[in-house]
Structure formats: C-alpha cells, structure tokens
Design a protein around this motif. Structure first.
Motif, PDB file in Angstrom:
ATOM      1  N   GLU A 111       0.833  -1.205   0.000  1.00  0.00           N
ATOM      2  CA  GLU A 111       0.000   0.000   0.000  1.00  0.00           C
ATOM      3  C   GLU A 111       0.869   1.256   0.000  1.00  0.00           C
ATOM      4  O   GLU A 111       0.550   2.252  -0.655  1.00  0.00           O
ATOM      5  N   HIS A 112       1.970   1.190   0.707  1.00  0.00           N
ATOM      6  CA  HIS A 112       2.880   2.324   0.727  1.00  0.00           C
ATOM      7  C   HIS A 112       3.454   2.581  -0.676  1.00  0.00           C
ATOM      8  O   HIS A 112       3.521   3.726  -1.144  1.00  0.00           O
ATOM      9  N   ALA A 113       3.831   1.500  -1.361  1.00  0.00           N
ATOM     10  CA  ALA A 113       4.370   1.649  -2.724  1.00  0.00           C
ATOM     11  C   ALA A 113       3.304   2.227  -3.657  1.00  0.00           C
ATOM     12  O   ALA A 113       3.592   3.051  -4.524  1.00  0.00           O
ATOM     13  N   MET A 114       2.044   1.799  -3.452  1.00  0.00           N
ATOM     14  CA  MET A 114       0.956   2.308  -4.287  1.00  0.00           C
ATOM     15  C   MET A 114       0.777   3.808  -4.074  1.00  0.00           C
ATOM     16  O   MET A 114       0.702   4.593  -5.017  1.00  0.00           O
ATOM     17  N   ARG A 115       0.706   4.208  -2.809  1.00  0.00           N
ATOM     18  CA  ARG A 115       0.486   5.627  -2.496  1.00  0.00           C
ATOM     19  C   ARG A 115       1.613   6.494  -3.032  1.00  0.00           C
ATOM     20  O   ARG A 115       1.400   7.566  -3.557  1.00  0.00           O
ATOM     21  N   GLU A 116       2.833   5.979  -2.862  1.00  0.00           N
ATOM     22  CA  GLU A 116       3.951   6.810  -3.229  1.00  0.00           C
ATOM     23  C   GLU A 116       3.980   7.098  -4.728  1.00  0.00           C
ATOM     24  O   GLU A 116       4.210   8.227  -5.164  1.00  0.00           O
ATOM     25  N   ASP A 117       3.705   6.071  -5.526  1.00  0.00           N
ATOM     26  CA  ASP A 117       3.725   6.288  -6.965  1.00  0.00           C
ATOM     27  C   ASP A 117       2.537   7.152  -7.396  1.00  0.00           C
ATOM     28  O   ASP A 117       2.667   8.045  -8.226  1.00  0.00           O
ATOM     29  N   LEU A 118       1.370   6.890  -6.818  1.00  0.00           N
ATOM     30  CA  LEU A 118       0.185   7.659  -7.215  1.00  0.00           C
ATOM     31  C   LEU A 118       0.298   9.115  -6.780  1.00  0.00           C
ATOM     32  O   LEU A 118      -0.174  10.012  -7.484  1.00  0.00           O
ATOM     33  N   ASN A 119       0.914   9.351  -5.655  1.00  0.00           N
ATOM     34  CA  ASN A 119       1.083  10.738  -5.206  1.00  0.00           C
ATOM     35  C   ASN A 119       1.863  11.531  -6.252  1.00  0.00           C
ATOM     36  O   ASN A 119       1.557  12.687  -6.522  1.00  0.00           O
ATOM     37  N   ARG A 120       2.846  10.866  -6.865  1.00  0.00           N
ATOM     38  CA  ARG A 120       3.648  11.540  -7.885  1.00  0.00           C
ATOM     39  C   ARG A 120       2.880  11.751  -9.180  1.00  0.00           C
ATOM     40  O   ARG A 120       3.066  12.726  -9.872  1.00  0.00           O
ATOM     41  N   THR A 121       2.024  10.783  -9.529  1.00  0.00           N
ATOM     42  CA  THR A 121       1.502  10.760 -10.897  1.00  0.00           C
ATOM     43  C   THR A 121       0.010  11.070 -11.046  1.00  0.00           C
ATOM     44  O   THR A 121      -0.416  11.465 -12.123  1.00  0.00           O
TER      45      THR A 121
ATOM     46  N   CYS B 205     -19.295  14.421  -8.568  1.00  0.00           N
ATOM     47  CA  CYS B 205     -17.925  14.715  -9.004  1.00  0.00           C
ATOM     48  C   CYS B 205     -17.871  16.017  -9.780  1.00  0.00           C
ATOM     49  O   CYS B 205     -18.842  16.409 -10.427  1.00  0.00           O
ATOM     50  N   GLU B 206     -16.718  16.652  -9.786  1.00  0.00           N
ATOM     51  CA  GLU B 206     -16.540  17.852 -10.610  1.00  0.00           C
ATOM     52  C   GLU B 206     -16.658  17.450 -12.084  1.00  0.00           C
ATOM     53  O   GLU B 206     -16.379  16.305 -12.461  1.00  0.00           O
ATOM     54  N   PRO B 207     -17.074  18.378 -12.953  1.00  0.00           N
ATOM     55  CA  PRO B 207     -17.420  17.998 -14.327  1.00  0.00           C
ATOM     56  C   PRO B 207     -16.272  17.435 -15.152  1.00  0.00           C
ATOM     57  O   PRO B 207     -16.514  16.672 -16.089  1.00  0.00           O
ATOM     58  N   SER B 208     -15.020  17.752 -14.802  1.00  0.00           N
ATOM     59  CA  SER B 208     -13.920  17.204 -15.601  1.00  0.00           C
ATOM     60  C   SER B 208     -13.788  15.692 -15.436  1.00  0.00           C
ATOM     61  O   SER B 208     -12.998  15.062 -16.124  1.00  0.00           O
ATOM     62  N   LEU B 209     -14.592  15.104 -14.527  1.00  0.00           N
ATOM     63  CA  LEU B 209     -14.547  13.645 -14.349  1.00  0.00           C
ATOM     64  C   LEU B 209     -15.646  12.929 -15.139  1.00  0.00           C
ATOM     65  O   LEU B 209     -15.861  11.735 -14.974  1.00  0.00           O
ATOM     66  N   ALA B 210     -16.332  13.667 -16.033  1.00  0.00           N
ATOM     67  CA  ALA B 210     -17.515  13.096 -16.691  1.00  0.00           C
ATOM     68  C   ALA B 210     -17.209  11.902 -17.583  1.00  0.00           C
ATOM     69  O   ALA B 210     -17.976  10.954 -17.639  1.00  0.00           O
ATOM     70  N   ASP B 211     -16.078  11.932 -18.282  1.00  0.00           N
ATOM     71  CA  ASP B 211     -15.848  10.892 -19.289  1.00  0.00           C
ATOM     72  C   ASP B 211     -14.371  10.506 -19.362  1.00  0.00           C
ATOM     73  O   ASP B 211     -13.722  10.712 -20.382  1.00  0.00           O
ATOM     74  N   PRO B 212     -13.845   9.937 -18.304  1.00  0.00           N
ATOM     75  CA  PRO B 212     -12.409   9.621 -18.319  1.00  0.00           C
ATOM     76  C   PRO B 212     -12.122   8.374 -19.152  1.00  0.00           C
ATOM     77  O   PRO B 212     -12.980   7.506 -19.287  1.00  0.00           O
ATOM     78  N   ASP B 213     -10.915   8.311 -19.713  1.00  0.00           N
ATOM     79  CA  ASP B 213     -10.489   7.069 -20.361  1.00  0.00           C
ATOM     80  C   ASP B 213     -10.386   5.995 -19.285  1.00  0.00           C
ATOM     81  O   ASP B 213      -9.917   6.271 -18.175  1.00  0.00           O
ATOM     82  N   PRO B 214     -10.797   4.754 -19.617  1.00  0.00           N
ATOM     83  CA  PRO B 214     -10.678   3.698 -18.612  1.00  0.00           C
ATOM     84  C   PRO B 214      -9.237   3.579 -18.119  1.00  0.00           C
ATOM     85  O   PRO B 214      -8.302   3.688 -18.911  1.00  0.00           O
ATOM     86  N   GLY B 215      -9.091   3.397 -16.847  1.00  0.00           N
ATOM     87  CA  GLY B 215      -7.756   3.220 -16.276  1.00  0.00           C
ATOM     88  C   GLY B 215      -7.083   4.519 -15.858  1.00  0.00           C
ATOM     89  O   GLY B 215      -5.980   4.487 -15.334  1.00  0.00           O
ATOM     90  N   THR B 216      -7.747   5.677 -16.089  1.00  0.00           N
ATOM     91  CA  THR B 216      -7.127   6.939 -15.662  1.00  0.00           C
ATOM     92  C   THR B 216      -7.130   7.007 -14.141  1.00  0.00           C
ATOM     93  O   THR B 216      -8.117   6.660 -13.497  1.00  0.00           O
ATOM     94  N   ARG B 217      -6.000   7.447 -13.604  1.00  0.00           N
ATOM     95  CA  ARG B 217      -5.863   7.448 -12.142  1.00  0.00           C
ATOM     96  C   ARG B 217      -5.961   8.859 -11.596  1.00  0.00           C
ATOM     97  O   ARG B 217      -5.377   9.796 -12.150  1.00  0.00           O
ATOM     98  N   TYR B 218      -6.677   8.992 -10.490  1.00  0.00           N
ATOM     99  CA  TYR B 218      -6.884  10.296  -9.865  1.00  0.00           C
ATOM    100  C   TYR B 218      -6.665  10.207  -8.369  1.00  0.00           C
ATOM    101  O   TYR B 218      -6.825   9.145  -7.768  1.00  0.00           O
ATOM    102  N   GLN B 219      -6.372  11.362  -7.797  1.00  0.00           N
ATOM    103  CA  GLN B 219      -6.542  11.490  -6.357  1.00  0.00           C
ATOM    104  C   GLN B 219      -7.774  12.349  -6.149  1.00  0.00           C
ATOM    105  O   GLN B 219      -7.810  13.496  -6.622  1.00  0.00           O
ATOM    106  N   PHE B 220      -8.804  11.818  -5.497  1.00  0.00           N
ATOM    107  CA  PHE B 220      -9.920  12.652  -5.083  1.00  0.00           C
ATOM    108  C   PHE B 220      -9.442  13.296  -3.785  1.00  0.00           C
ATOM    109  O   PHE B 220      -9.202  12.601  -2.784  1.00  0.00           O
TER     110      PHE B 220
END
Ligand code: ATP
Ligand code: MG
Length: 593
Positions: A366-376, A542-557
C-alpha cells in the motif's frame, strides 16, 4: 509522510545472493551473457507473487545486459488453456513495459529444435508482429529424444506399476524405497515399450518412464522419479500429436538447457528438486554450458490468498466478479484497481530476495501504491457522501470558475477550471452539529475554507422530520477568494466540495481487504474469513472534468483516496474504483501501525 516508511524506488543496483552469483559468473567468464526465464504454467492468471518473480528475472536481465525468456511451462495439458497463455503474455508485458521490455526475448522463427544430439543454441529474433513466448511444448520432440538417450544409457526404464503402487514404493525420507520389479528391464525392451507408449497402445496410468537413480537416496526426488506418463489428452499447442507427456522436473531443466538459460530461478520448494535437475543435465552429457538452478523465498502477502486453486474457486463461486476483480491479488485485478506497474516493481524491489519464507505486510504494498500515485495521479474534487449547502448570499444564477492545480507534485500537469455556484455539495462528515474539540471543519456558526474557492459560514441547519440534517444554509465570503481583500484570512479547516449544478454522478466502488485474517491461506475454513464488506458501492458527486475519463485513468480525489476509472463506466456516468485511501485507515481500526 510516515517517517517509518522511507520512499520506495527501484534501485539501479540492488544486491542479493542470486545477483552476487550472476555477477561472479560474468566476471569469471563462466557465462558470456545472462539468460533468465519466467516460466508460468498457463493454468491460471498471474498474481502479485508472480510479479515478484518477473521483477527478479527481468530485473537481472536488465541490470546485467542479459535477456529473459517468457516460457509457458505447458506440459500438463489437462489443466491448461490458451485463454491463460494470452492473459499471461499481456500481464507480463504490462508489468515490464518501458522498464525491461528490451530484455524480453521472443521465440526464434522456424521449427523448434528436435534433434537431441544437435546444438540447440537459440538465436534471438526481435519482437515482430507474430512475436510469441517460448513454449515447453515446442520441445516435446527434443525432450522425447533426450528420453531415448537416457534409456539407451541404461538410465531410464519403462515401469508398469500403477500410480498408487509407484507412490507406495517411493518410501519416505526416513525409509528407503522399494525398487520397481521393472527396474532392470533390458534397454531394447524399454525402447520398444516406450515407442508403444508414444504410439498410444496403452491406456492412461498403465505405464510410465522413470529415471533410474537411487531408490535409497535420502532425497525422495531421486528415487526413480517419473519422466513421462500416459495422458490421452489433446494439448492446446501440440494438438493431438502426443499421448505421453513429460513431467515437470524432466521438462523444466531440459527446456532451460535448450533455450540456453544460464540462471534458472525458482521458489524454495524446488530446492529439493535441484539434485534431480543437475542429474538429468549431467547424465545426458550435453555439449554446451549447463544452466544452474537458484531458489528464493516466495511472496506471501497478508489478508489475501494466492494459490491458483483458491483464486479459481473465488472466481467460479462468484465470490468476486472475475479474475480482474480489483480485490484480487491478480496482476489484472491490481491493474484494474489502479495500481501502477511502477508501484508493483517498487514493491518487488523493496521486499528483496531472500531464502526465508515469511508473510509480507500489505502495508508495504500500500505504501508503494500511495507513493507512486502521489507523484503521478491528477487531483480532482468529488464528494462521496453528499450534503447540500446553499450559499444564500449568492444570486440564483451565480456562476464562477476557479483555477485548480492538477498535481502539485508535477508542475507540468497544469490547471483546470472548477465551476462554483449557489448550491454545492460537501462531504457529510465535514459537518458536525455538536463537534468534539479540535474539529476544524464546519459547525453551526462556524467557518471553513472551500478548497480553491472561498470561506463560507454556516448560518442555519435544515433537518427533515426524522431530525436528520438535509441541508446547510451558509454565506460565502467572496472577498476571501484568491486575490480578494480577505484572501489572507486564516481559517483552520479546508474542505472539498462540488458545484451541485455542474456535478456529475459517478458509481464509486470502495474496496477493502478481501479477508479479515492475515493468513487466510493457512485456515482450514478459509472462505469463512472473507470480509463481508470488501466491496461497498456509493454514488458520488464529481466535478465535471470527471464526466468521461479514459478507462484506467488514475486520480486522487482530494482528501479522500486514489481512484481509477473503470471500463464499466459510460460517458456522463463514470465508474471509479478506489485504489487506496490516502492514509491507512485499517491500522487505526486494528490498533496496529
Ligand atoms: P500453482 O499455484 O499452480 O502451484 P505457481 O504459483 O507455482 O502455481 P507457476 O505458474 O508454476 O505458478 O509459477 C511461475 C513462476 O512464478 C515460478 O517460477 C514460480 O516459482 C513463481 N512464483 C509463483 N508463485 C510465486 C510467489 N508467491 N512468489 C514468488 N514467485 C512465485
Ligand atoms: Mg508451480
């Protein structure tokens, strides 16, 4: 960041006992180029334990300028399927993409080598459109030829014992085995019977080919192990060509040899097989340098199961939604959940390679997941449990857009526009009517800052007949906007929000650990420990920019968690999988850190 967790990354020069052997073999010239292999049996989907092995084998190839073969260890046709072959290739390529894909060697074109007496040296071909992994089944002719050689040398014989009798005559580690009555069959008779086995004259289970080694050896694997058995079954690659199939130990080392593998790395259970691996290669008097086997401890991860049999049971009994269910430790499950390949690799490197079996804490993953996602991951605002807020001092048609940064860790990610209007949603948990001390979010008469926007004050709490809070009536201090005269006003709490008029509804899947106990695999009744709350589905605003994301797009809410959009979504109705919370909520619950 928690100071007990140093940042994870892929060290350029990791060190462990296997890499030390590789380095010294290269330095002494025993090996000119390192060739490793990752040899899955195509009888299921790859999981995070396989990821550890992939990162080790491809990592060594990458660090030492070598190559790695992806080989389907497909010698047991009754359990295998082409569906798994395709999924395995896809998962491996995803995991090594942009990292070690240049080390992945494909099957050479042309016919597989069939002459056991010849030189099997592999010449590599590039990853053309027809690039295929290696298949142990491509070597069935060559392996058969090797078996004939062993028979001619008096080192293998056809045995007529039934499977049960064979097992019983094996003995135990403290008790020698009983030699088979067929052990001293003349070579000619063995050759004749083996030919007739191949020709299909005998039913399944009536005869086997066994190596003639030592029935009194303290290592039971050397007590005349089986080399071939009869199986009247079609093979997913070889079709109907064969009704005898080689066993793992025979096929594996010789496949390594045929492919020119230099370092054959497997998990610790195979340590006791190593004398057999070496015996086969040495007894055949082979012309080229022989591969060597090395063993390391397999990955065991807490709160999940990894045996293919158990994973398959979870899928077939519909306890999860398929092999790519984001709760499973399969590579495709983790990927669908939003875990990046870089995070899996960082995890694999961080846990390292040892000879000791243990249980790895999921917190490390989980730590490895958070660390990479925080960057990207891009930041977005979404409200999972919405409470409506009316800003009574704004006109009904009020609308304004704020600039919001996409990723404070990555200036190149830019900004986006965030619409703001008279009615917004905030997280229900960000308001409390009678809050405890140190609650810095919204309370009656209190103030809070809306991230990227302005400060609001709660003037009135609206409740329904049941006494539940259904709406807050607040006033907005527009002077506290960025650049406004009150922009510097200090407020303790900042919360996220979404404009009601612009909100997009999303299905949000909240995953938790699949099991409630750290080692379900060792429990007799392992299914009884499934976590009943491993999936919760909510409708988020959700805010409107989340209406139609490509599958697999990663976000931090923001303030909540990391999420990845799921292919189940449709334009205007996205679906998000929660990858991982921003902080470890579970450790608080169990009192561990
Ligand atoms: P099964 O569950 O059917 O016993 P397996 O998990 O051993 O299968 P294979 O397809 O035989 O799967 O494994 C391919 C390679 O991955 C092998 O080299 C094996 O050693 C390695 N591997 C499998 N599981 C793990 C694990 N948990 N940790 C590290 N390596 C693993
Ligand atoms: Mg296996």
């Amino acid at each position: 960041m928690n100071p007990s967790h140093p940042p994870l990354s892929e060290p350029e020069h990791p060190s462990d006992f296997i890499r030390d052997f590789v380095a010294s073999d290269l330095a002494s010239g025993v090996v000119a180029q390192v060739v490793t292999r990752f040899p899955p049996e195509p009888n299921g989907y790859l999981h995070i334990g396989h990821a550890k092995s992939i990162c080790l084998n491809f990592g060594i190839a990458r660090e030492f300028d070598g190559v790695c073969h992806l080989r389907m260890d497909d010698t047991n046709p009754t359990k295998e399927d082409i569906e798994y072959v395709d999924a395995i290739v896809e998962d491996v390529r995803w995991l090594i993409d942009g990292w070690a894909d240049h080390c992945l060697r494909f099957k050479p074109g042309g016919a597989a080598p069939i002459d056991g007496a010849g030189d099997f040296h592999m010449t590599s071909v590039g990853p053309g459109p027809d690039a295929e992994p290696f298949f142990a089944s491509d070597y069935f002719e060559a392996l058969h030829e090797f078996a004939l050689r062993l028979i001619r040398k008096g080192k293998a014989y056809v045995c007529d014992l039934s499977p049960g009798e064979t097992e019983a005559s094996r003995g135990a580690p403290d008790r020698p085995g009983t030699p088979s009555p067929w052990r001293d069959r003349p070579v000619e008779e063995n050759l004749d019977l083996f030919a007739r086995m191949r020709a299909g004259e005998f039913p399944d289970g009536t005869r086997t080919l066994r190596a003639k080694i030592d029935m009194a050896s303290p290592n039971v694997w050397l007590r005349d192990p089986l080399l071939y058995r009869i199986r009247h079954t079609e093979h997913h690659q070889a079709g109907k060509a064969w009704c005898i199939y080689p066993l793992y130990d025979f096929a594996h080392g010789l496949s390594d040899y045929i492919e020119g593998v230099t370092h054959s790395i497997c998990t610790l259970e195979f340590e006791v097989h190593r004398p057999l691996y070496d015996w086969l290669l040495q007894t055949l008097d082979l012309p080229r340098p022989l591969p060597r086997q090395f063993e390391f401890a397999r990955l065991n991860l807490g709160y999940t199961v990894m045996s293919k049999r158990k994973l398959r049971q979870l899928v077939t009994e519909n306890r999860v939604r398929g092999w790519d269910d984001p709760r499973l430790p399969t590579i495709r499950g983790l990927r669908r959940r939003g875990v990046t390949a870089a995070a899996l690799r960082a995890f694999a490197y961080h846990i390292g390679i040892t000879k000791f079996n243990g249980l790895t804490d999921v917190a490390v993953l989980e730590h490895a997941m958070r660390e990479d996602l925080n960057r990207t991951a891009r930041r977005r605002l979404a409200v999972l449990d919405p409470l409506k807020v009316v800003l009574t001092n704004l006109p009904g048609d009020y609308c304004e857009e704020f600039d919001a940064v996409n990723n404070p860790e990555d200036p190149d990610a830019g900004t986006r526009k965030l619409p703001f209007s008279r009615e917004i949603f905030i997280e229900r948990a960000d308001f409390m009517e009678t809050p405890p001390p140190k609650f810095f979010r919204l309370r009656p008469g209190g103030e809070v800052r809306l991230k990227y926007a302005c400060i609001i004050r709660c003037e009135e709490v609206v409740k329904n007949d049941a006494g539940e809070v259904v709406e807050l009536r607040c006033t907005a201090d527009l002077d506290s906007r960025r650049g406004g005269p009150n922009s510097g006003r200090k407020i303790k709490g900042t919360i996220h929000w979404v404009s009601a008029a612009h909100a997009v509804e999303a299905e949000v899947r909240l995953f938790d650990r699949l099991f409630t106990v750290p080692e379900p695999e060792s429990e007799e009744d392992w299914l009884a420990h499934l976590n009943p709350d491993s999936l919760r589905v909510v409708t988020a605003k959700c805010e409107p920019s989340l209406a139609d994301p490509d599958p697999g797009t990663r976000y931090q809410f923001e303030r909540l968690a990391y999420f990845a959009s799921d292919a189940d979504g449709a334009p205007g109705r996205p679906v998000f999988n929660r990858t991982i919370t921003l902080k470890d909520a579970w450790s608080k619950q169990t009192g561990k850190s």
